[in-house]
Scaffold this motif. Structure first.
Motif, PDB file in Angstrom:
ATOM      1  N   THR A  23      -9.686   0.896  47.198  1.00 18.97           N
ATOM      2  CA  THR A  23     -10.699   0.526  46.214  1.00 18.97           C
ATOM      3  C   THR A  23     -11.569  -0.628  46.697  1.00 18.97           C
ATOM      4  O   THR A  23     -12.643  -0.836  46.185  1.00 18.97           O
ATOM      5  CB  THR A  23     -10.075   0.134  44.863  1.00 18.97           C
ATOM      6  OG1 THR A  23      -9.249  -0.994  45.091  1.00 18.97           O
ATOM      7  CG2 THR A  23      -9.341   1.288  44.248  1.00 18.97           C
ATOM      8  N   ILE A  24     -11.084  -1.358  47.683  1.00 17.77           N
ATOM      9  CA  ILE A  24     -11.857  -2.533  48.124  1.00 17.77           C
ATOM     10  C   ILE A  24     -13.219  -2.142  48.704  1.00 17.77           C
ATOM     11  O   ILE A  24     -14.242  -2.536  48.175  1.00 17.77           O
ATOM     12  CB  ILE A  24     -11.065  -3.389  49.133  1.00 17.77           C
ATOM     13  CG1 ILE A  24      -9.753  -3.833  48.494  1.00 17.77           C
ATOM     14  CG2 ILE A  24     -11.882  -4.597  49.559  1.00 17.77           C
ATOM     15  CD1 ILE A  24      -8.792  -4.466  49.476  1.00 17.77           C
ATOM     16  N   PRO A  25     -13.238  -1.299  49.751  1.00 22.19           N
ATOM     17  CA  PRO A  25     -14.556  -0.933  50.301  1.00 22.19           C
ATOM     18  C   PRO A  25     -15.398  -0.187  49.264  1.00 22.19           C
ATOM     19  O   PRO A  25     -16.609  -0.339  49.240  1.00 22.19           O
ATOM     20  CB  PRO A  25     -14.225  -0.040  51.491  1.00 22.19           C
ATOM     21  CG  PRO A  25     -12.817   0.362  51.314  1.00 22.19           C
ATOM     22  CD  PRO A  25     -12.155  -0.662  50.477  1.00 22.19           C
ATOM     23  N   ARG A  26     -14.711   0.608  48.400  1.00 17.56           N
ATOM     24  CA  ARG A  26     -15.491   1.378  47.434  1.00 17.56           C
ATOM     25  C   ARG A  26     -16.229   0.449  46.468  1.00 17.56           C
ATOM     26  O   ARG A  26     -17.373   0.670  46.126  1.00 17.56           O
ATOM     27  CB  ARG A  26     -14.556   2.318  46.659  1.00 17.56           C
ATOM     28  CG  ARG A  26     -15.320   3.373  45.928  1.00 17.56           C
ATOM     29  CD  ARG A  26     -14.400   4.345  45.237  1.00 17.56           C
ATOM     30  NE  ARG A  26     -13.686   5.193  46.191  1.00 17.56           N
ATOM     31  CZ  ARG A  26     -12.687   5.993  45.846  1.00 17.56           C
ATOM     32  NH1 ARG A  26     -12.252   6.003  44.616  1.00 17.56           N
ATOM     33  NH2 ARG A  26     -12.094   6.754  46.734  1.00 17.56           N
ATOM     34  N   ARG A  27     -15.552  -0.596  46.078  1.00 17.53           N
ATOM     35  CA  ARG A  27     -16.194  -1.512  45.146  1.00 17.53           C
ATOM     36  C   ARG A  27     -17.399  -2.195  45.795  1.00 17.53           C
ATOM     37  O   ARG A  27     -18.454  -2.328  45.217  1.00 17.53           O
ATOM     38  CB  ARG A  27     -15.181  -2.553  44.680  1.00 17.53           C
ATOM     39  CG  ARG A  27     -15.719  -3.427  43.579  1.00 17.53           C
ATOM     40  CD  ARG A  27     -14.792  -4.573  43.326  1.00 17.53           C
ATOM     41  NE  ARG A  27     -13.701  -4.184  42.433  1.00 17.53           N
ATOM     42  CZ  ARG A  27     -12.751  -5.041  42.060  1.00 17.53           C
ATOM     43  NH1 ARG A  27     -12.750  -6.263  42.504  1.00 17.53           N
ATOM     44  NH2 ARG A  27     -11.802  -4.661  41.240  1.00 17.53           N
ATOM     45  N   ARG A  28     -17.186  -2.605  47.059  1.00 18.50           N
ATOM     46  CA  ARG A  28     -18.295  -3.234  47.781  1.00 18.50           C
ATOM     47  C   ARG A  28     -19.459  -2.271  47.926  1.00 18.50           C
ATOM     48  O   ARG A  28     -20.611  -2.631  47.744  1.00 18.50           O
ATOM     49  CB  ARG A  28     -17.827  -3.681  49.169  1.00 18.50           C
ATOM     50  CG  ARG A  28     -17.295  -5.087  49.108  1.00 18.50           C
ATOM     51  CD  ARG A  28     -16.950  -5.573  50.488  1.00 18.50           C
ATOM     52  NE  ARG A  28     -15.880  -6.555  50.364  1.00 18.50           N
ATOM     53  CZ  ARG A  28     -14.902  -6.700  51.230  1.00 18.50           C
ATOM     54  NH1 ARG A  28     -14.847  -5.920  52.293  1.00 18.50           N
ATOM     55  NH2 ARG A  28     -13.977  -7.609  51.062  1.00 18.50           N
ATOM     56  N   LEU A  29     -19.120  -1.024  48.219  1.00 20.54           N
ATOM     57  CA  LEU A  29     -20.131   0.006  48.386  1.00 20.54           C
ATOM     58  C   LEU A  29     -20.948   0.150  47.107  1.00 20.54           C
ATOM     59  O   LEU A  29     -22.172   0.266  47.131  1.00 20.54           O
ATOM     60  CB  LEU A  29     -19.463   1.334  48.740  1.00 20.54           C
ATOM     61  CG  LEU A  29     -20.399   2.449  49.163  1.00 20.54           C
ATOM     62  CD1 LEU A  29     -20.988   2.167  50.539  1.00 20.54           C
ATOM     63  CD2 LEU A  29     -19.670   3.782  49.200  1.00 20.54           C
ATOM     64  N   THR A  30     -20.244   0.131  45.974  1.00 21.68           N
ATOM     65  CA  THR A  30     -20.923   0.259  44.694  1.00 21.68           C
ATOM     66  C   THR A  30     -21.958  -0.835  44.513  1.00 21.68           C
ATOM     67  O   THR A  30     -23.088  -0.583  44.085  1.00 21.68           O
ATOM     68  CB  THR A  30     -19.900   0.204  43.539  1.00 21.68           C
ATOM     69  OG1 THR A  30     -18.824   1.071  43.877  1.00 21.68           O
ATOM     70  CG2 THR A  30     -20.521   0.627  42.232  1.00 21.68           C
ATOM     71  N   ILE A  31     -21.557  -2.056  44.875  1.00 23.34           N
ATOM     72  CA  ILE A  31     -22.480  -3.187  44.716  1.00 23.34           C
ATOM     73  C   ILE A  31     -23.706  -3.003  45.610  1.00 23.34           C
ATOM     74  O   ILE A  31     -24.845  -3.137  45.178  1.00 23.34           O
ATOM     75  CB  ILE A  31     -21.771  -4.524  45.042  1.00 23.34           C
ATOM     76  CG1 ILE A  31     -20.663  -4.768  44.005  1.00 23.34           C
ATOM     77  CG2 ILE A  31     -22.764  -5.679  45.054  1.00 23.34           C
ATOM     78  CD1 ILE A  31     -19.691  -5.857  44.370  1.00 23.34           C
ATOM     79  N   VAL A  32     -23.450  -2.627  46.864  1.00 26.30           N
ATOM     80  CA  VAL A  32     -24.547  -2.422  47.818  1.00 26.30           C
ATOM     81  C   VAL A  32     -25.489  -1.341  47.299  1.00 26.30           C
ATOM     82  O   VAL A  32     -26.714  -1.488  47.307  1.00 26.30           O
ATOM     83  CB  VAL A  32     -23.992  -2.043  49.213  1.00 26.30           C
ATOM     84  CG1 VAL A  32     -25.120  -1.608  50.133  1.00 26.30           C
ATOM     85  CG2 VAL A  32     -23.226  -3.217  49.806  1.00 26.30           C
ATOM     86  N   LEU A  33     -24.881  -0.249  46.834  1.00 23.86           N
ATOM     87  CA  LEU A  33     -25.691   0.855  46.327  1.00 23.86           C
ATOM     88  C   LEU A  33     -26.534   0.418  45.128  1.00 23.86           C
ATOM     89  O   LEU A  33     -27.711   0.751  45.022  1.00 23.86           O
ATOM     90  CB  LEU A  33     -24.799   2.027  45.918  1.00 23.86           C
ATOM     91  CG  LEU A  33     -24.400   2.984  47.034  1.00 23.86           C
ATOM     92  CD1 LEU A  33     -23.431   4.026  46.518  1.00 23.86           C
ATOM     93  CD2 LEU A  33     -25.628   3.643  47.637  1.00 23.86           C
ATOM     94  N   ALA A  34     -25.910  -0.331  44.244  1.00 22.51           N
ATOM     95  CA  ALA A  34     -26.611  -0.767  43.040  1.00 22.51           C
ATOM     96  C   ALA A  34     -27.838  -1.604  43.424  1.00 22.51           C
ATOM     97  O   ALA A  34     -28.931  -1.417  42.885  1.00 22.51           O
ATOM     98  CB  ALA A  34     -25.672  -1.564  42.150  1.00 22.51           C
ATOM     99  N   ILE A  35     -27.662  -2.501  44.388  1.00 19.77           N
ATOM    100  CA  ILE A  35     -28.781  -3.343  44.824  1.00 19.77           C
ATOM    101  C   ILE A  35     -29.872  -2.477  45.464  1.00 19.77           C
ATOM    102  O   ILE A  35     -31.058  -2.629  45.159  1.00 19.77           O
ATOM    103  CB  ILE A  35     -28.288  -4.419  45.817  1.00 19.77           C
ATOM    104  CG1 ILE A  35     -27.382  -5.421  45.080  1.00 19.77           C
ATOM    105  CG2 ILE A  35     -29.471  -5.158  46.457  1.00 19.77           C
ATOM    106  CD1 ILE A  35     -26.628  -6.357  45.980  1.00 19.77           C
TER     107      ILE A  35
END
Lengths: 317, 355
Positions: A23-35
């Motif tokens: 879940t760690i990279p996925r969460r980071r990915l979500t943030i990057v995608l959102a930005i």
């Protein structure tokens, strides 16, 4: 472990909560995608906001960000628009009735497309999902190819057919016929995809549910009405909204078939106003544009919840 | 309650023959289980009786009434599906009331009957819920209630327990049997699970590749299987089946010669069958038993018993031993089978040879 150690351990846990590895990279990915998505849609978002603000202003041209400093809201452009004063210097070019007529025309085309698409694709989708007839697969592939054709490519043939069929009708019926023609041809562009969408919804209903109802004593028509239709309601709702928007937003078919008859929809009306950039009065056009956006905004809010609403229980596949 | 009769029924799907020339009688008020592996045609049989499929040839009767061409809604059957097939957009109450509503039963009567059947199946407190709010076992009960509420002439069940977990399955199985006895309804139950069939049935019909293999009460199916298929399908672990050579009327198996008090051909081949629970494993051969030497391969301790896998002349057999039995892999032992427990089959036709 003494109490102090336990306390420390607990604090450690609180500071570094246990997270599953994946879940760690996925969460980071979500943030990057959102930005990224936020940044990408920013220009569009600003344009829409400026459009709406322009419709409530009295600037000469389109409102820009630098104008926002001395922005004074007014509803005058909306009043001008509804009164038909689209070019204030030239006085009333349209009557209020004509403006309302344009809105009504847009509604007729949109609702017509929506009704035709829903009626045909629910029936065709059910047939594709349930009946194993000869040539079913080939026909389904054909439907998919039809969807791939751009509507503009078809317009010459569609226009030829229109002119040819027009000759068979009395001139008094030509206006009505033009409406029906636009609705049918615009709807037929939407139908292929809609059939596939509806087929997907029907496929999710197990045969057994229909069988159960038949064994319970229902006729096929009754099964369709009381069991099948309620289960695909979200699909029908989504479909009717998409088709409505397609009709509402259509430009090319409306422009080819209705405009020559002096029948305008909001799309062709707006196009007409901005064609002469020198004389166009932007706040009024912006008001028309904002009005044009409203169904899209409303429907996107409603479809989201409809598409998520599915019945899952009571029928394991 | 009716007796269901099939006469010369054949069902084809295109070129595939799902059922071939079936003649069957499902006795009135009895619990009949149709047992077969997947693709055997057992569900097709059930849907033919329900009226969802129509036979390609042959006739179907409910008592003396020919229902072959009657649509499902005119047959008054209750049908329970493996996936429950509840109406997801209706509450439990509406699901159960649906068949009655279609019959234009007055509302007060509907209310009465729904509550009655809900009480019978212990789902009264669930009536306001939607199917997706229920557990698998509860959904199953609702499906059963919906089938029973219309007081069907025949109750048809298509693997109704297969989607439940193992513990619940055994529990509901017993309830189902009790319920059928209470109501005295003609029940036809389709399953691939031989334990379920043994537990529930008054009569079992074993079906394979669209052909009836045997129709008999569970005890008879277990003790006197009609052919190799039935012998191999019923029982857990299944019957041991060993191909053997006949030499001068004696059976040659695992390097030893067994003489059986039965008339056999003088030579050729034969299939010897025995159930794991009927044989014993000992250090020596026993009197009045067919004794075959072998070697212990695996020991599985199940708590209440031990399952021994033994190699006899290159083939493996399973034998159930008492939990106290002390064996370990590599032990040289004798598998002793009482003569009367030995089943013999014709290797060509698969039919059992009566001793």
């Amino acid at each position: 472990m003494n109490p102090l150690q336990r306390l420390r351990a607990r604090r450690r846990e609180r500071e570094e909560p246990l997270i599953d590895v994946e879940t760690i990279p996925r969460r980071r990915l979500t943030i990057v995608l959102a930005i990224a998505v936020g940044l990408a849609s920013l220009p569009m978002l600003i344009t829409y906001i400026l459009l709406i603000l322009t419709s409530f202003s009295n600037t000469a041209g389109m409102l820009t960000i630098s104008d926002l400093a001395h922005y004074v809201p007014t509803i005058q452009p909306w009043i001008d628009f509804l009164e038909g004063k689209v070019e204030p210097t030239a006085g009333h070019l349209y009557t209020t009735m004509e403006i309302l007529g344009i809105i009504l025309n847009t509604l007729i085309v949109a609702a017509g497309v929506s009704i035709v698409v829903v009626l045909t694709s629910t029936m065709a989708g059910y047939a594709f999902s349930r009946i194993r007839f000869r040539g079913r697969k080939a026909l389904m592939q054909l439907v998919m190819i039809l969807h791939a054709f751009p509507g503009v490519a078809l317009i010459i043939a569609v226009y030829a057919l229109y002119v040819w069929s027009l000759a068979a009708l009395p001139p008094s019926a030509w206006n009505t016929y033009a409406f029906i023609y636009v609705i049918l041809s615009r709807a037929s562009l939407e139908i292929p995809m809609s059939i596939w969408l509806m087929k997907g919804f029907f496929d999710k209903i197990p045969w057994e549910v229909e069988w159960a109802a038949i064994v319970d004593g229902a006729s096929r028509i009754r099964v369709w009405r009381e069991i099948v239709l309620p289960l695909v309601k979200p699909g029908i709702a989504a479909l009717s909204i998409f088709a409505f928007l397609a009709g509402w937003e259509d430009f090319i078919y409306v422009w080819v078939f209705l405009k020559p008859r002096d029948i305008y929809t909001l799309a062709t009306f707006i196009e007409e106003q901005v064609r002469n950039l020198e004389t166009a009065y932007f706040p009024v056009v912006a008001a028309a544009g904002t009005l044009y956006l409203i169904p899209t905004i409303i429907f996107f809010i409603t479809t989201q919840h409809l598409l998520l609403e599915t019945y899952a229980g009571g029928m394991k596949a | 309650m009716v007796e269901v009769r099939l006469e010369n029924v054949t069902k084809k799907f295109g070129r595939v023959v799902a059922l071939r020339d079936i003649n069957l009688r499902f006795r009135d008020g009895k619990f009949t289980v149709v047992l077969g592996p997947s693709g055997s045609g057992k569900s097709t049989l059930l849907y033919l009786i329900a009226g969802i499929y129509k036979p390609t040839r042959g006739r179907i009767y409910f008592d003396d009434k020919d229902v072959t061409n009657l649509p499902p809604n005119k047959r008054n059957v209750g049908l329970v599906f493996q996936n429950y097939a509840l109406y997801p957009h209706m509450t439990v109450y509406e699901n159960i009331a649906f068949p009655l509503k279609l019959r234009k039963t007055p509302q007060r009567k509907i209310d009465e009957k729904v509550h009655e059947v809900a009480k019978l199946l212990h789902i009264e407190e669930l009536l306001d819920r939607y199917p997706h709010q229920l557990s698998g076992g509860q959904q199953q009960r609702v499906a059963l209630a919906r089938a029973l509420v219309k007081e069907p002439a025949v109750l048809l069940l298509d693997e109704p327990l297969s989607n439940l977990d193992a513990l619940l399955r055994v529990k509901i199985r017993a309830e189902l049997k009790k319920l059928q006895e209470q109501l005295g309804i003609t029940a036809i139950y389709v399953t691939h699970d031989q334990a379920e069939a043994m537990a529930l049935a008054d009569e079992i019909i074993v079906i394979h590749r669209g052909v009836i293999q045997q129709k008999a009460p569970p005890k008879k199916i277990y003790e006197e299987p009609a052919n190799l298929f039935v012998a191999g399908f019923i029982g857990n672990p299944p019957t041991n089946l060993l191909k053997a050579r006949l030499v001068d009327g004696a059976i040659e198996l695992g390097g030893s010669r067994i003489t059986i008090p039965a008339r056999l051909p003088r030579d050729g081949y034969i299939v010897v069958g025995f159930r794991p629970e009927h044989a014993s494993v000992d250090a020596e051969p026993l009197e009045n038993h067919a004794s075959i030497p072998g070697e212990v391969y695996v020991v599985e301790d199940m708590g209440k018993e031990k399952i021994l896998t033994i190699i006899i002349g290159g083939e493996m057999v399973k034998v159930i031993a008492p939990p106290t039995a002390e064996f370990k892999p590599g032990d040289k032992v004798y598998v002793n089978i009482p003569y009367r427990r030995i089943m013999l089959f014709d290797p060509e036709t698969g039919a059992r040879i009566e001793a």
